[in-house]
Design a protein around this motif. Sequence first.
Motif, mmCIF file in Angstrom:
data_model
loop_
_atom_site.group_PDB
_atom_site.id
_atom_site.type_symbol
_atom_site.label_atom_id
_atom_site.label_comp_id
_atom_site.label_asym_id
_atom_site.label_seq_id
_atom_site.Cartn_x
_atom_site.Cartn_y
_atom_site.Cartn_z
ATOM 1 N N SER A 1 1.038 -1.309 0.019
ATOM 2 C CA SER A 1 -0.137 -0.051 -0.088
ATOM 3 C C SER A 1 0.898 1.269 0.043
ATOM 4 O O SER A 1 0.351 2.351 0.282
ATOM 5 C CB SER A 1 -1.150 0.004 1.215
ATOM 6 N N SER A 2 2.085 1.114 -0.413
ATOM 7 C CA SER A 2 3.057 2.301 -0.351
ATOM 8 C C SER A 2 2.741 3.370 -1.453
ATOM 9 O O SER A 2 2.632 3.092 -2.715
ATOM 10 C CB SER A 2 4.300 1.802 -0.398
ATOM 11 N N THR A 3 2.180 4.422 -0.971
ATOM 12 C CA THR A 3 2.203 5.486 -1.882
ATOM 13 C C THR A 3 2.730 7.096 -1.546
ATOM 14 O O THR A 3 2.917 7.832 -2.504
ATOM 15 C CB THR A 3 0.591 6.168 -1.790
ATOM 16 N N ARG A 4 3.564 6.961 -0.338
ATOM 17 C CA ARG A 4 4.089 8.049 -0.148
ATOM 18 C C ARG A 4 5.669 7.713 0.310
ATOM 19 O O ARG A 4 6.017 6.813 0.349
ATOM 20 C CB ARG A 4 3.610 8.682 1.082
ATOM 21 N N TRP A 5 6.675 8.762 0.183
ATOM 22 C CA TRP A 5 7.984 8.419 0.250
ATOM 23 C C TRP A 5 8.407 8.097 1.828
ATOM 24 O O TRP A 5 9.406 7.198 2.036
ATOM 25 C CB TRP A 5 8.599 9.945 0.026
ATOM 26 N N HIS A 6 7.677 8.561 2.657
ATOM 27 C CA HIS A 6 7.924 7.891 4.202
ATOM 28 C C HIS A 6 7.443 6.464 4.233
ATOM 29 O O HIS A 6 8.016 5.974 5.010
ATOM 30 C CB HIS A 6 7.368 8.936 5.211
ATOM 31 N N HIS A 7 6.474 6.124 3.480
ATOM 32 C CA HIS A 7 6.317 4.669 3.271
ATOM 33 C C HIS A 7 7.517 3.820 3.026
ATOM 34 O O HIS A 7 7.843 2.759 3.460
ATOM 35 C CB HIS A 7 4.785 4.345 2.319
ATOM 36 N N ASP A 8 8.204 4.285 2.107
ATOM 37 C CA ASP A 8 9.288 3.739 1.582
ATOM 38 C C ASP A 8 10.458 3.479 2.444
ATOM 39 O O ASP A 8 11.100 2.612 2.551
ATOM 40 C CB ASP A 8 9.846 4.435 0.027
ATOM 41 N N ALA B 1 10.471 2.154 -11.175
ATOM 42 C CA ALA B 1 10.346 2.939 -9.945
ATOM 43 C C ALA B 1 11.502 3.026 -9.172
ATOM 44 O O ALA B 1 11.801 2.469 -8.061
ATOM 45 C CB ALA B 1 8.973 2.360 -9.162
ATOM 46 N N TRP B 2 12.436 3.759 -9.799
ATOM 47 C CA TRP B 2 13.829 3.756 -9.221
ATOM 48 C C TRP B 2 13.886 4.491 -7.835
ATOM 49 O O TRP B 2 14.652 4.107 -6.907
ATOM 50 C CB TRP B 2 14.920 4.482 -10.075
ATOM 51 N N ARG B 3 13.337 5.483 -7.738
ATOM 52 C CA ARG B 3 13.060 6.431 -6.566
ATOM 53 C C ARG B 3 12.645 5.507 -5.316
ATOM 54 O O ARG B 3 13.322 5.566 -4.142
ATOM 55 C CB ARG B 3 12.325 7.718 -6.751
ATOM 56 N N PRO B 4 11.451 4.877 -5.390
ATOM 57 C CA PRO B 4 11.044 4.150 -4.165
ATOM 58 C C PRO B 4 11.927 3.000 -3.922
ATOM 59 O O PRO B 4 12.343 2.727 -2.519
ATOM 60 C CB PRO B 4 9.642 3.488 -4.697
ATOM 61 N N ALA B 5 12.809 2.306 -4.729
ATOM 62 C CA ALA B 5 13.630 1.426 -4.671
ATOM 63 C C ALA B 5 14.788 2.154 -3.775
ATOM 64 O O ALA B 5 15.373 1.401 -2.898
ATOM 65 C CB ALA B 5 13.922 0.625 -5.970
ATOM 66 N N ASP B 6 15.319 3.024 -4.304
ATOM 67 C CA ASP B 6 16.462 3.811 -3.665
ATOM 68 C C ASP B 6 16.165 4.281 -2.210
ATOM 69 O O ASP B 6 17.059 4.042 -1.609
ATOM 70 C CB ASP B 6 16.927 5.154 -4.502
ATOM 71 N N ARG B 7 14.863 4.702 -2.153
ATOM 72 C CA ARG B 7 14.611 5.170 -0.657
ATOM 73 C C ARG B 7 14.736 4.051 0.296
ATOM 74 O O ARG B 7 15.258 3.956 1.386
ATOM 75 C CB ARG B 7 13.357 5.901 -0.931
ATOM 76 N N GLN B 8 14.098 2.746 -0.061
ATOM 77 C CA GLN B 8 13.930 1.640 0.599
ATOM 78 C C GLN B 8 15.539 1.139 0.794
ATOM 79 O O GLN B 8 15.703 0.760 1.933
ATOM 80 C CB GLN B 8 13.212 0.367 -0.084
ATOM 81 N N ALA B 9 16.094 1.055 -0.080
ATOM 82 C CA ALA B 9 17.587 0.538 -0.174
ATOM 83 C C ALA B 9 18.462 1.457 0.866
ATOM 84 O O ALA B 9 19.139 1.012 1.740
ATOM 85 C CB ALA B 9 18.385 0.513 -1.555
ATOM 86 N N CYS B 10 18.140 2.767 0.891
ATOM 87 C CA CYS B 10 18.913 3.612 1.582
ATOM 88 C C CYS B 10 18.704 3.516 3.099
ATOM 89 O O CYS B 10 19.360 3.378 3.879
ATOM 90 C CB CYS B 10 19.024 5.027 1.273
ATOM 91 N N ALA B 11 17.417 3.448 3.339
ATOM 92 C CA ALA B 11 16.910 3.371 4.793
ATOM 93 C C ALA B 11 17.359 1.915 5.274
ATOM 94 O O ALA B 11 17.558 1.900 6.421
ATOM 95 C CB ALA B 11 15.348 3.437 4.776
#
Length: 212
Positions: free
Chosen positions: A62-69, A102-112
């Motif tokens: 259900s991820s739709t926002r950057w903070h979800h990632d 969807a590179w940005r969500p993947a990058d955010r998840q990887a960085c977090a």
Amino acid sequence: MLANAAVFVGTGYLLLRTADDPVRAGLLWSVNPLLISVLVVGGHLDTLVAGLAVSAIHLARSSTRWHHDLTVGGLIGLACGVMVSAGLLGVGLAWPLLRSGAWRPADRQACAAALTLAALYGVCGTHALAPLSVASRLVSAPSLSAVFDQFGTAVLGPHATAAIVSVLGPVVMLALAWALRRRAAPDAPSIIALPFALAFAWVLAAPWSMPW
């Protein structure tokens, strides 16, 4: 065991509230005597990994926002901090994102996930990784590699056999994951099917695997 029971009940509650088929989720998790025996009575940390994995997959769906990632990545990092094999969960969640561009969500998840894991190892120290290098060359009796290990030790010697097993294990795991993914239902979401295929393939192919 009390902590495992609390996590087990919490994970079951999440599954019952969010599953498309709550009855099936309850039968497979909440009242499953095998899981209760292994995850609660067993007293190991796998219950915590399972709870974090279920939470990450639910939020990723259900991820739709950057903070979800970022939260998904944090949960993956915490799971990897408990057991490093949970990194397969991160791969399984990131792969559909990468395939869809969807590179940005993947990058955010990887960085977090990386930052969370770095913080955990910053507290505990890198010596916590020592058992991983040792276990990569071990073979347990219940695993599929046990027969090859016994035969190879007799013919090639223990050191050569251990090196071969450590290389073949990931190859066999990826082959099994590919076969399992192809056998999944056509309408199964990739965000669920891929982590399942990788995790189940790891359980089957890992040379060093305990019953729990």
